[in-house]
Enzyme design. Structure first.
Site, PDB file in Angstrom:
ATOM      1  N   LYS A  11      -3.693   4.579  -7.941  1.00 51.75           N
ATOM      2  CA  LYS A  11      -4.318   3.287  -7.598  1.00 51.75           C
ATOM      3  C   LYS A  11      -5.679   3.188  -8.293  1.00 51.75           C
ATOM      4  CE  LYS A  11      -1.844   3.533  -3.297  1.00 51.75           C
ATOM      5  NZ  LYS A  11      -1.459   2.825  -2.111  1.00 51.75           N
ATOM      6  N   GLU A  97       1.159  -3.706  -3.557  1.00 56.59           N
ATOM      7  CA  GLU A  97      -0.239  -4.167  -3.644  1.00 56.59           C
ATOM      8  C   GLU A  97      -0.382  -5.214  -4.739  1.00 56.59           C
ATOM      9  OE1 GLU A  97      -1.961  -0.268  -3.954  1.00 56.59           O
ATOM     10  OE2 GLU A  97      -1.376   0.123  -1.879  1.00 56.59           O
ATOM     11  N   GLU A 167       9.650   1.320  -1.136  1.00 57.11           N
ATOM     12  CA  GLU A 167       8.370   1.567  -0.473  1.00 57.11           C
ATOM     13  C   GLU A 167       8.178   0.558   0.653  1.00 57.11           C
ATOM     14  OE1 GLU A 167       5.438   3.783  -3.111  1.00 57.11           O
ATOM     15  OE2 GLU A 167       5.211   1.682  -3.609  1.00 57.11           O
TER      16      GLU A 167
HETATM   17  C1  PEP Z   1       1.886   4.119  -3.120  1.00 60.31           C
HETATM   18  O1  PEP Z   1       0.778   3.973  -3.605  1.00 60.31           O
HETATM   19  O2  PEP Z   1       2.863   3.686  -3.727  1.00 60.31           O
HETATM   20  C2  PEP Z   1       2.021   4.831  -1.846  1.00 60.31           C
HETATM   21  C3  PEP Z   1       3.221   5.044  -1.374  1.00 60.31           C
HETATM   22  O3  PEP Z   1       0.867   5.221  -1.229  1.00 60.31           O
HETATM   23  P1  PEP Z   1       0.749   6.306  -0.030  1.00 60.31           P
HETATM   24  O4  PEP Z   1       1.509   7.522  -0.456  1.00 60.31           O
HETATM   25  O5  PEP Z   1      -0.729   6.559   0.101  1.00 60.31           O
HETATM   26  O6  PEP Z   1       1.336   5.681   1.199  1.00 60.31           O
END
Ligand code: PEP
Length: 245
Positions: A11, A97, A167
């Site tokens: 990120k 995001e 996700e």
């Molecule tokens: C992501 O950034 O895709 C993610 C899954 O973040 P995290 O592992 O912090 O939940």
């Protein structure tokens, strides 16, 4: 056999020194790993330095986003040829995001996917439902649309560059992981949506609060082929533990 992929999405974290230091520290921790793909996705200003540092090793470098045109008057955007020229071999597309804060849609995801494929970049296409959608019982409907529209118009030889990341939005950065059973249920559903002649080959990664403590049980599920890791990918030791689940 599908080769697992463990991908780190940094990120908007780290500066250049920290990014290069991360690669230098990760390299010896994972130099013996050959049965899975290791990928880091740093912020774009650090792609070249991290790719140079990882050059010739088993650590691949990917972008967190790309634009669908090759070049032009698109201030602030980065194209697939630019990413290739700095050593990227992967790109994340349609992260939640990006969808939430930068108005990305299934249609723009599809354009970005085709741009990645045109330039031979491996594309990790992200899908996932919000908590509200899950609670309303809409998970499968939402995922189906994201897959159908986001992965539209692919020809048979394009699929070798496609990776899907499931996700659930409610699990990203929240510390709340989907149970392996919840994840497996959606992964199997996604696989069922893919063309029959390629479905068995496509890697489907799980993302959402993956940590060294929960990666093993997630990876034990038959349709989970890897992880897209955010927070726990920022430190070389915790990322190495996930890689070596
Ligand atoms: C992501 O950034 O895709 C993610 C899954 O973040 P995290 O592992 O912090 O939940």
């Amino acid at each position: 056999m599908r080769k697992p992929i463990i991908a780190g999405n940094w990120k908007m974290y780290k500066d250049l020194t920290e990014a290069v230091d991360f690669v230098q520290k990760l390299l010896p921790l994972v130099s013996d790993v050959s049965d899975r793909t290791i990928l880091i996705c740093p912020p774009s200003p650090f792609l070249k330095d991290t790719a140079d540092e990882a050059c010739g090793s088993n650590i691949m470098v990917g972008a967190q986003n790309l634009y669908w045109e090759d070049e032009g008057a698109f201030t602030g955007e980065i194209s697939a040829p630019m990413l290739k020229s700095v050593g990227c071999t992967y790109a994340i597309i349609g992260h939640s995001e990006r969808r939430q804060y930068f108005c990305e849609t299934d249609e723009t995801v599809n354009k970005k996917l085709h741009a990645a494929i045109k330039h031979n970049l491996n594309a990790i296409v992200c899908v996932g439902e919000t908590l509200e959608q899950r609670e309303k019982g809409e998970t499968f409907k939402v995922i189906e649309k994201q897959i159908k529209v986001g992965l539209d118009k692919l020809e048979i030889d394009h699929w070798s560059l496609v990776i899907i990341a499931y996700e659930p939005v409610w699990a990203i950065g929240t510390g709340r992981t989907a149970t392996p059973e919840q994840a497996q249920e959606v992964h199997a559903f996604i696989r069922g949506l893919l063309p029959k002649n390629v479905a068995g080959e496509i890697r489907i990664l799980y993302g959402g609060s993956v940590k060294p403590e929960n990666v093993k049980e997630l990876m034990a599920k038959p349709d989970i082929d890897g992880g897209l890791v955010g927070g726990a990918s920022l430190k070389p030791d915790s990322f190495a533990k996930i890689i070596k689940y």
